[in-house]
Write a protein that holds these residues in place. Structure first.
Motif, short mmCIF file in Angstrom:
data_model
loop_
_atom_site.label_atom_id
_atom_site.label_comp_id
_atom_site.label_asym_id
_atom_site.label_seq_id
_atom_site.Cartn_x
_atom_site.Cartn_y
_atom_site.Cartn_z
N GLU B 183 31.17 35.22 33.30
CA GLU B 183 31.61 36.14 32.31
C GLU B 183 31.54 37.68 32.84
OE1 GLU B 183 28.85 35.49 29.00
OE2 GLU B 183 29.86 33.57 28.53
N GLN B 184 30.74 37.93 33.69
CA GLN B 184 30.60 39.33 34.17
C GLN B 184 32.17 39.45 34.89
OE1 GLN B 184 27.22 41.00 36.11
NE2 GLN B 184 28.70 41.62 37.53
N LEU B 185 32.55 38.49 35.75
CA LEU B 185 33.69 38.48 36.64
C LEU B 185 34.92 38.57 35.75
CD1 LEU B 185 32.87 36.23 39.17
CD2 LEU B 185 33.24 38.60 39.53
N LEU B 186 34.75 37.82 34.47
CA LEU B 186 36.07 38.16 33.34
C LEU B 186 35.99 39.51 33.03
CD1 LEU B 186 38.50 36.98 32.23
CD2 LEU B 186 37.05 36.14 30.15
N ALA B 187 34.81 40.12 32.54
CA ALA B 187 34.83 41.44 32.17
C ALA B 187 35.41 42.37 33.13
CB ALA B 187 33.67 42.00 31.54
N SER B 188 34.95 41.89 34.43
CA SER B 188 35.33 43.11 35.43
C SER B 188 36.72 42.85 35.56
CB SER B 188 34.66 42.39 36.64
OG SER B 188 35.16 43.28 37.95
N SER B 189 37.48 41.91 35.49
CA SER B 189 39.33 41.91 35.75
C SER B 189 39.72 42.93 34.58
CB SER B 189 39.53 40.34 35.32
OG SER B 189 39.63 39.45 36.68
N TYR B 190 39.17 42.76 33.44
CA TYR B 190 39.84 43.71 32.30
C TYR B 190 39.66 45.05 32.59
CZ TYR B 190 41.19 39.84 29.11
OH TYR B 190 41.66 38.58 28.46
N LYS B 191 38.27 45.27 33.15
CA LYS B 191 37.85 46.78 33.28
C LYS B 191 38.79 47.17 34.58
CE LYS B 191 33.34 45.98 33.20
NZ LYS B 191 31.88 46.22 33.41
N SER B 192 38.90 46.41 35.55
CA SER B 192 39.64 46.86 36.74
C SER B 192 41.12 47.07 36.46
CB SER B 192 39.82 45.51 37.83
OG SER B 192 38.40 45.52 38.08
N CYS B 193 41.86 46.33 35.60
CA CYS B 193 42.84 46.76 35.05
C CYS B 193 43.14 47.92 34.36
CB CYS B 193 43.73 45.39 34.26
SG CYS B 193 43.74 43.77 35.11
N LEU B 194 42.30 48.04 33.36
CA LEU B 194 42.28 49.22 32.72
C LEU B 194 42.15 50.64 33.38
CD1 LEU B 194 40.04 48.10 29.89
CD2 LEU B 194 42.48 48.67 29.49
N ALA B 195 41.40 50.37 34.39
CA ALA B 195 41.05 51.53 35.39
C ALA B 195 42.10 51.72 36.12
CB ALA B 195 39.82 51.46 36.43
N LEU B 196 42.90 50.90 36.68
CA LEU B 196 44.17 51.09 37.49
C LEU B 196 45.45 51.58 36.44
CD1 LEU B 196 45.07 50.55 40.43
CD2 LEU B 196 45.68 48.19 39.74
N ALA B 197 45.46 50.95 35.38
CA ALA B 197 46.53 51.65 34.55
C ALA B 197 46.30 53.21 34.15
CB ALA B 197 46.45 50.80 33.20
N ASP B 198 45.02 53.40 34.14
CA ASP B 198 44.75 54.95 33.83
C ASP B 198 44.97 55.74 35.08
OD1 ASP B 198 44.04 55.34 31.19
OD2 ASP B 198 42.11 54.48 31.22
N GLN B 199 44.49 55.06 36.07
CA GLN B 199 44.85 55.72 37.61
C GLN B 199 46.23 56.04 37.58
OE1 GLN B 199 43.21 53.76 40.84
NE2 GLN B 199 44.34 54.62 41.97
N TYR B 200 47.14 55.28 37.27
CA TYR B 200 48.55 55.53 37.34
C TYR B 200 49.09 56.20 36.15
CZ TYR B 200 49.52 52.93 41.66
OH TYR B 200 49.75 52.57 42.81
N GLN B 201 48.33 56.66 35.25
CA GLN B 201 48.48 57.22 34.05
C GLN B 201 49.62 56.67 33.03
OE1 GLN B 201 49.57 60.94 36.02
NE2 GLN B 201 47.61 61.81 35.14
N LEU B 202 49.51 55.55 32.90
CA LEU B 202 50.17 54.62 31.86
C LEU B 202 49.88 54.79 30.49
CD1 LEU B 202 50.40 51.22 33.90
CD2 LEU B 202 51.62 53.34 34.27
N ASP B 203 50.93 54.68 29.74
CA ASP B 203 50.70 54.74 28.37
C ASP B 203 50.33 53.31 27.62
OD1 ASP B 203 50.91 57.35 28.18
OD2 ASP B 203 53.32 57.19 28.33
N SER B 204 50.85 52.28 28.09
CA SER B 204 50.70 50.89 27.44
C SER B 204 50.47 49.86 28.47
CB SER B 204 51.96 50.62 26.54
OG SER B 204 53.17 50.99 27.32
N LEU B 205 49.65 49.07 28.16
CA LEU B 205 49.41 47.96 28.97
C LEU B 205 48.99 46.68 28.09
CD1 LEU B 205 48.12 47.00 31.90
CD2 LEU B 205 45.87 47.51 31.05
N ALA B 206 49.91 45.55 28.62
CA ALA B 206 49.66 44.36 27.98
C ALA B 206 48.83 43.27 28.65
CB ALA B 206 50.99 43.74 27.70
N PHE B 207 47.79 42.94 28.01
CA PHE B 207 46.84 41.75 28.77
C PHE B 207 47.52 40.40 28.33
CE2 PHE B 207 43.70 45.08 29.24
CZ PHE B 207 43.19 44.90 30.65
#
Lengths: 110, 264
Positions: B183-207
């Motif tokens: 469960e923690q690893l699944l949450a970690s996948s979501y967090k890592s994607c969000l952080a990377l999207a923000d690092q690239y200064q994206l406006d929209s992200l589809a999971f």
């Protein structure tokens, strides 16, 4: 005194904190087949300590505490299966110093 | 060249560079355009990450541009937020024209290599084009080891209508079911994607629904973790990211609808 965090045990002996595999982590990942330690000796909370390829998954194991790595389980690099062992003297991961004792005390009891 | 002529060229090229392809293919003969598309897809799926000719890429890009764009594409403007910064949309993630879409990858990181397999990794790589696998190969070789569960890597999206693809490997659930670590690893996948999207200064992200398909994570629990993790991330970071939960199955649509209808 023994605590747990990030699916690792943390055992304190004077100022040295030994991180080792919990049975729960071992059970979840399966037999360890490959181990690679990250570079750098300074860890922040949740920094990756090592990468493990096991029979069921590939994961980075993250540190539950900030600190300085003073020793790595070098034997596990050549013999990764040691991390699947039930014995702490075989399945330990790293030894840390410069750990905030308060942060350690706040971890869950093992 | 029309679409069929492009397909004929692409299929010929792929057959000729891989004489052993036949063993791995589900189908090897194609009469209709649909069958040719399936054959082209299968041949791309099994293709090793090796250099490709410029001419192939040119024809492939022309084919994929038309094939991808003859569908109705959906952008953020077509959607209405269900909660602040959160959207829910059912459909094929490869038809989303957003800044980045999330791909449910595996630790080998090269995209699904099984001919015509019905998984998200397969269709994303197919519709993006063969250069995506070359990028993934470069990333994973540079890393020097397999991709761990719960992390994220970004690539261009090539022929897809989105700009980028964020690839993450979710936890695999075997017969013993979920566990706190998984469960923690699944949450970690979501967090890592969000952080990377923000690092690239994206406006929209589809999971996509990470780990729920081939990786067997129970749908309800996965959706709870997905929504909770995204909301926590928003609260903790003040991120301005617009997040779309993309579902494919009706079952997931119902689960997300019901979870997102609840306000805190």
């Amino acid at each position: 005194m023994k605590k747990r965090g990030n699916f690792l045990f943390i055992e304190k002996n004077d100022d040295v904190y030994t991180l080792s595999m919990t049975p729960e982590l071992q059970d979840d990942i399966g037999t360890v087949g490959f181990v690679e330690y990250m570079h750098g000796d300074t860890l922040n909370v949740d920094d990756s300590i090592l990468n493990i390829e096991a029979s069921k998954t590939v994961i980075d194991v993250a540190s539950p505490l900030a600190g300085k790595i003073v020793e790595r389980n070098e034997a596990a690099i050549n013999e990764p299966i040691l991390l699947s062992s039930a014995k702490t003297e075989e399945n330990w991961v790293v030894k840390l110093t410069d750990v905030d004792e308060e942060a350690f005390n706040q971890l869950e009891e093992a | 060249m029309d679409q069929e002529a492009r397909l004929d060229y692409l299929i010929d090229y792929l057959w000729s560079e891989n004489p052993n392809a036949l063993e791995q293919m589900v189908q090897s003969k194609a009469g209709s355009v649909e069958e040719k598309i399936a054959l082209f897809r299968g041949l791309c799926n099994i293709r090793q990450p090796e250099p490709i000719s410029e001419q192939f890429v040119k024809v492939q890009d022309a084919f994929l541009t038309q094939w991808n764009n003859e569908r109705h594409l959906t952008s953020l403007h077509d959607l209405e937020a269900v909660q602040q910064q959160l959207y829910l949309w059912q459909g094929d993630i490869t038809s989303l024209a957003v800044d980045a879409i999330v791909n449910a990858a595996n630790s080998e990181f090269l995209g699904c290599m099984q001919a015509n397999h019905h998984c998200i990794d397969n269709i994303i790589h197919t519709r993006a084009g063969v250069k995506l696998r070359l990028d993934c190969d470069e990333l994973i070789k540079a890393q020097g080891r397999k991709e761990p569960v719960g992390k994220a890597k970004i690539t261009k999206a090539y022929n897809l209508p989105s700009e980028y693809i964020i690839h993450t490997v979710g936890p695999f659930i075997d017969q013993r079911g979920t566990s706190p670590l998984r469960e923690q690893l699944l949450a970690s996948s979501y967090k890592s994607c969000l952080a990377l999207a923000d690092q690239y200064q994206l406006d929209s992200l589809a999971f996509c629904c990470i780990s729920t398909g081939e990786f067997n994570f129970p749908n309800q629990r996965a959706a709870e973790i997905a929504i909770q993790t995204v909301k926590e991330y928003m609260r903790n970071t003040d991120s301005k990211l617009q997040v779309i939960f993309n579902v494919f199955k009706d079952e997931d649509l119902q689960i997300y609808q019901s979870l997102l209808a609840r306000k805190e």
